[in-house]
Design an enzyme around this catalytic site. Sequence first.
Site, short mmCIF file in Angstrom:
data_model
loop_
_atom_site.label_atom_id
_atom_site.label_comp_id
_atom_site.label_asym_id
_atom_site.label_seq_id
_atom_site.Cartn_x
_atom_site.Cartn_y
_atom_site.Cartn_z
N LYS A 1 27.53 74.74 83.49
CA LYS A 1 27.43 73.70 83.13
C LYS A 1 28.71 74.08 81.74
CE LYS A 1 26.36 70.71 79.26
NZ LYS A 1 26.43 69.08 79.47
N LYS B 1 26.61 73.60 69.52
CA LYS B 1 25.93 74.44 70.22
C LYS B 1 25.74 75.04 71.37
CE LYS B 1 22.72 72.39 72.31
NZ LYS B 1 22.54 72.43 74.22
P1 NAD Z 1 17.46 64.93 71.66
O1 NAD Z 1 17.06 66.08 70.31
O2 NAD Z 1 17.68 63.83 71.51
O3 NAD Z 1 16.15 65.23 72.34
C1 NAD Z 1 15.27 66.30 72.82
C2 NAD Z 1 13.72 66.06 72.44
O4 NAD Z 1 13.37 66.58 72.94
C3 NAD Z 1 13.58 65.39 71.14
O5 NAD Z 1 12.61 64.29 71.21
C4 NAD Z 1 12.21 66.13 70.70
O6 NAD Z 1 12.14 65.80 69.74
C5 NAD Z 1 11.99 66.68 71.94
N1 NAD Z 1 11.95 68.30 71.39
C6 NAD Z 1 12.09 69.41 70.94
N2 NAD Z 1 10.92 70.15 71.01
C7 NAD Z 1 9.70 70.52 71.63
C8 NAD Z 1 9.04 70.58 71.80
N3 NAD Z 1 8.73 72.04 71.25
N4 NAD Z 1 8.16 70.40 72.81
C9 NAD Z 1 8.18 68.47 73.15
N5 NAD Z 1 9.60 67.71 72.45
C10 NAD Z 1 10.36 68.74 71.74
O7 NAD Z 1 19.06 66.01 72.34
P2 NAD Z 1 19.37 64.66 73.77
O8 NAD Z 1 20.89 64.52 73.45
O9 NAD Z 1 18.10 64.25 74.29
O10 NAD Z 1 19.41 66.49 74.30
C11 NAD Z 1 18.83 67.25 75.18
C12 NAD Z 1 19.38 68.67 75.77
O11 NAD Z 1 20.40 67.80 76.51
C13 NAD Z 1 20.33 69.57 75.46
O12 NAD Z 1 20.74 70.32 75.40
C14 NAD Z 1 21.93 68.88 75.49
O13 NAD Z 1 22.78 69.71 74.95
C15 NAD Z 1 21.49 68.27 76.69
N6 NAD Z 1 22.75 67.69 77.13
C16 NAD Z 1 22.55 66.12 75.97
C17 NAD Z 1 23.75 65.02 76.08
C18 NAD Z 1 24.24 64.56 75.48
O14 NAD Z 1 25.30 63.21 75.28
N7 NAD Z 1 22.89 63.74 74.56
C19 NAD Z 1 24.91 65.44 77.37
C20 NAD Z 1 24.39 66.52 78.44
C21 NAD Z 1 23.23 67.50 77.95
#
Ligand code: NAD
Length: 293
Positions: free
Chosen positions: A171, A239
């Site tokens: 990744k 990040k």
């Molecule tokens: P986001 O911030 O929208 O969602 C993360 C969720 O986790 C939130 O709803 C938050 O409330 C929850 N959370 C945080 N701490 C928590 C805890 N201790 N217990 C339970 N829930 C908790 O982020 P996202 O965009 O969905 O991304 C998630 C992951 O996927 C990241 O690592 C990101 O780098 C990766 N990612 C994101 C994308 C994108 O386009 N958004 C694409 C590929 C990968």
Amino acid sequence: MLTVGFIGIGTMGRDMALNLIAAGHRVQVHDVVAAAARSLADHGAAVADSIADAAAGADLVVTMLPDTPQVEEVLLGPGGLAEHPPAGGVVVDMSTISPEATRRMHAALARVGVSLLDGPVSGGPIGAKNGTLSIMIGGDQAAFEKARPALEAMGKTIVHVGPTGAGQTAKLCNQIMVGLNLQAVCEALALGRAAGVDLEVLRQVMLGGSAASWMLDKMGPAMIAKDDKAGFRIDLMLKDLRLVGELAFSVGLPLPGTALVTSQYLDARAHGEGGLGNQALFRVYDRMSNQGE
Ligand code: NAD
């Protein structure tokens, strides 16, 4: 069909959980923001008030959380999965986090009989919605086979890259490509604009030749329209670039292209653009070419 605990119902997790439900799996959702989990109740999810409830009776638990500290908290913190392991003994962390921390957490969970797979994704919110993510798996082959039916509901390209941490490493390589491809699109569009070429015409002709790319195809229209609405946020990209830098340091590898594009993302964040989508990297070029609003 599997019983899947799903922790982290954010931008990506919400649609991934919906695809699991649509494929017929029983899904138990949990988020630190209770309303996020509750929003899936009408879509057939069982809402779990705790990590323990999300894992109860589950074949596997999926985590989709922002960064390494949140994954550590959910896996190893008080009330976490090490204390309340899923019955099926498999956890798939689909967040993008440190490969090294993943290996440490894998060892800690192995001590309580749980196999941790790393399974970060590429394809963004569109891929999450359409169930077409690219999923990069690291870890034990037998655990991978157990998780496969759930992974197939969320992704199209599902590859076992290697041992624990290899999925996260893949990744991070992927994110170098994402950053530098986007920078290339910015730079070509910035020059075309400054020299007076119609940008949509330029995009079309470049898509037909060896300059074609996913970024030019999918993000080009938003960049030309100055549509900076959040997709993959600049803060999340930073990040990932931090994780790339840490990995590069640990193996002693210079990454000059990544270093430059990281500075440009930092420039964007310094201008208050961290919450915007990745495509807003073009604003950095606006400033360099005096093309701002
Ligand atoms: P986001 O911030 O929208 O969602 C993360 C969720 O986790 C939130 O709803 C938050 O409330 C929850 N959370 C945080 N701490 C928590 C805890 N201790 N217990 C339970 N829930 C908790 O982020 P996202 O965009 O969905 O991304 C998630 C992951 O996927 C990241 O690592 C990101 O780098 C990766 N990612 C994101 C994308 C994108 O386009 N958004 C694409 C590929 C990968």
